[in-house]
Design an enzyme around this catalytic site. Structure first.
Site, short mmCIF file in Angstrom:
data_model
loop_
_atom_site.label_atom_id
_atom_site.label_comp_id
_atom_site.label_asym_id
_atom_site.label_seq_id
_atom_site.Cartn_x
_atom_site.Cartn_y
_atom_site.Cartn_z
N HIS A 76 7.22 6.91 -3.18
CA HIS A 76 7.80 5.89 -2.29
C HIS A 76 8.15 4.65 -3.12
CE1 HIS A 76 7.87 3.43 1.59
NE2 HIS A 76 7.69 2.48 0.69
N GLU A 77 7.19 4.21 -3.93
CA GLU A 77 7.42 2.97 -4.69
C GLU A 77 8.49 3.14 -5.75
OE1 GLU A 77 4.77 1.24 -2.19
OE2 GLU A 77 6.46 0.55 -3.33
N TYR A 113 16.80 -5.94 1.95
CA TYR A 113 15.48 -5.61 2.49
C TYR A 113 15.16 -6.39 3.78
CZ TYR A 113 10.75 -3.67 2.05
OH TYR A 113 9.59 -2.97 2.24
N HIS A 130 9.52 -1.60 7.97
CA HIS A 130 8.58 -0.47 7.91
C HIS A 130 8.43 0.17 9.28
CE1 HIS A 130 7.11 -2.89 4.41
NE2 HIS A 130 6.95 -1.70 3.88
N HIS A 163 11.95 3.03 -4.37
CA HIS A 163 12.51 1.67 -4.16
C HIS A 163 13.29 1.25 -5.42
CE1 HIS A 163 11.15 0.41 -0.26
NE2 HIS A 163 9.86 0.58 -0.54
N GLU A 207 13.54 1.31 3.29
CA GLU A 207 12.21 1.89 3.49
C GLU A 207 12.28 3.38 3.79
OE1 GLU A 207 8.92 1.35 3.40
OE2 GLU A 207 9.51 -0.36 2.17
N ASP A 242 7.86 -8.35 9.76
CA ASP A 242 8.14 -7.27 8.81
C ASP A 242 9.61 -7.25 8.39
OD1 ASP A 242 7.65 -4.90 7.30
OD2 ASP A 242 8.12 -3.63 9.04
C1 L5Q Z 1 2.53 -3.54 5.61
C2 L5Q Z 1 2.99 -2.16 5.25
C3 L5Q Z 1 3.20 -1.68 3.99
C4 L5Q Z 1 3.62 -0.39 4.18
C5 L5Q Z 1 4.02 0.58 3.14
O1 L5Q Z 1 4.83 1.45 3.43
N1 L5Q Z 1 3.46 0.45 1.91
C6 L5Q Z 1 3.88 1.31 0.84
C7 L5Q Z 1 3.07 2.58 0.82
F1 L5Q Z 1 3.50 3.30 -0.22
F2 L5Q Z 1 1.78 2.28 0.68
F3 L5Q Z 1 3.27 3.28 1.94
N2 L5Q Z 1 3.67 -0.10 5.48
O2 L5Q Z 1 3.28 -1.19 6.15
ZN ZN Z 2 8.29 0.58 0.85
#
Ligand code: L5Q
Ligand code: ZN
Length: 311
Positions: free
Chosen positions: A137-138, A152, A226, A141, A161, A221
């Site tokens: 996920h990260e 964003y 998210h 991005h 997201e 948010d």
């Molecule tokens: C507040 C908040 C942050 C996240 C999120 O998606 N974080 C990234 C993950 F990789 F940890 F999912 N959802 O709500």
């Molecule tokens: Zn994210």
């Protein structure tokens, strides 16, 4: 003496043993893989100046560091093998991960240059580096940033997201959940793409939306990036797996075609300000390019976005 790459070992957060490329350096070993792009490196943030994670031998004991490193390598390999993409910028950019960031931080992030992982507080989250879908996920991005670079906030932010979740779920390929292995509070996951309403979003105390009519329109948010991501997540799930949703039937086309459609839409057609309607058009165009304008793929995309109320 020069550094050279070695095969090292380690145990992850949950005690799972794994093997990965690291580096022998000045008589010690460090989590620096020189075999992928310009490198995959993992730091321990508690040592202040982001020092390398060293080990006197080839066995690394820091679970978060081991998982962050191995998960970054897996995600690098996914983009290389699936799309021929060489790291986040398609130019081999070094993948940096910092672990033990913050104080029992219940999150992970991409700050435009690197991934950071919190240890979690043990009540809500286990150490987040243990989540392959979180790492993917990260890093995704980073891929979004170097392609459409979706703004964003609002709908473009929800797409940003959603792409992170889509590719997170494609790398961690055994389900359509995000964070399922790092929840410490007994909940199923952080988010579900299969049925977003399975989970309650903590700030709105409402189920995640699975239709455009249920979108969040407030200011929390960044305008629900998210939260409304779940609308596009559900569409992606339906394109791949099929199903009937709000009386609309979708014939699924599988993960392999779905990931190619989304990658092409992201890298070729979407721009910073793209909204959900433009997402639908981009996915139809990408599916047509790849599989033909009268293909099952185009039909699945059209049906899936209709099923979630996006036209
Ligand atoms: C507040 C908040 C942050 C996240 C999120 O998606 N974080 C990234 C993950 F990789 F940890 F999912 N959802 O709500
Ligand atoms: Zn994210």
């Amino acid at each position: 003496n020069t550094a050279h790459d070695v095969t090292a070992f380690g145990t992850g957060v949950f005690g799972d043993r794994k093997m990965f490329e690291a580096q022998a350096y000045e008589g010690k070993f460090r989590l620096f893989d020189v075999t992928r792009g310009d490198g995959v490196v993992t730091y321990d943030n508690t040592t202040g100046t982001n020092l390398d994670v060293f080990s006197i031998n080839k066995m690394f004991k820091d679970g978060s560091a081991v998982d962050a490193h191995a998960n970054a390598q897996k995600t690098y390999d996914y983009y290389q093998d699936t799309f021929g993409r060489d790291s986040v910028d398609d130019n081999g950019q070094i993948l940096i991960s910092a672990v033990h960031v913050g104080n029992n931080w219940n999150n992970a992030s991409w700050n435009g240059r690197q991934m950071s992982y919190g240890d979690g507080d043990g009540l809500r989250f286990h150490p987040l580096a243990a989540g392959l879908d979180v790492a993917a996920h990260e890093m995704s991005h980073g891929v979004v940033q170097h392609t459409a670079n979706l703004i964003y906030r609002g709908e473009s932010g929800a797409l940003n997201e959603s792409f992170a979740d889509i590719f997170g779920a494609m790398v961690d390929r055994d389900d359509w959940l995000i964070g399922e292995n790092i929840m410490a509070d007994g909940t199923l996951a952080l988010r579900s793409m299969e049925d977003p309403t399975d989970l309650i979003e903590r700030r709105t105390e409402a189920p995640y939306p699975d239709h455009w009519s249920k979108r969040y329109t407030g200011t929390l948010d960044n305008g629900g990036v998210h939260i409304n991501s779940s609308i596009n997540n559900k569409a992606a799930y339906l394109i791949s797996e099929g199903g009937e949703h709000f009386d609309v039937a979708v014939n699924g086309i599988g993960r392999d075609k779905t990931e190619q459609i989304y990658y092409r839409a992201l890298s070729l057609y979407l721009t910073r300000s793209s909204d959900f309607s433009m997402m639908r058009e981009a996915a139809i165009q990408a599916a047509g390019d790849l599989y033909g304008s009268d293909s099952d793929a185009v039909a699945a995309v059209e049906q899936a976005y209709s099923a979630v109320g996006v036209y």
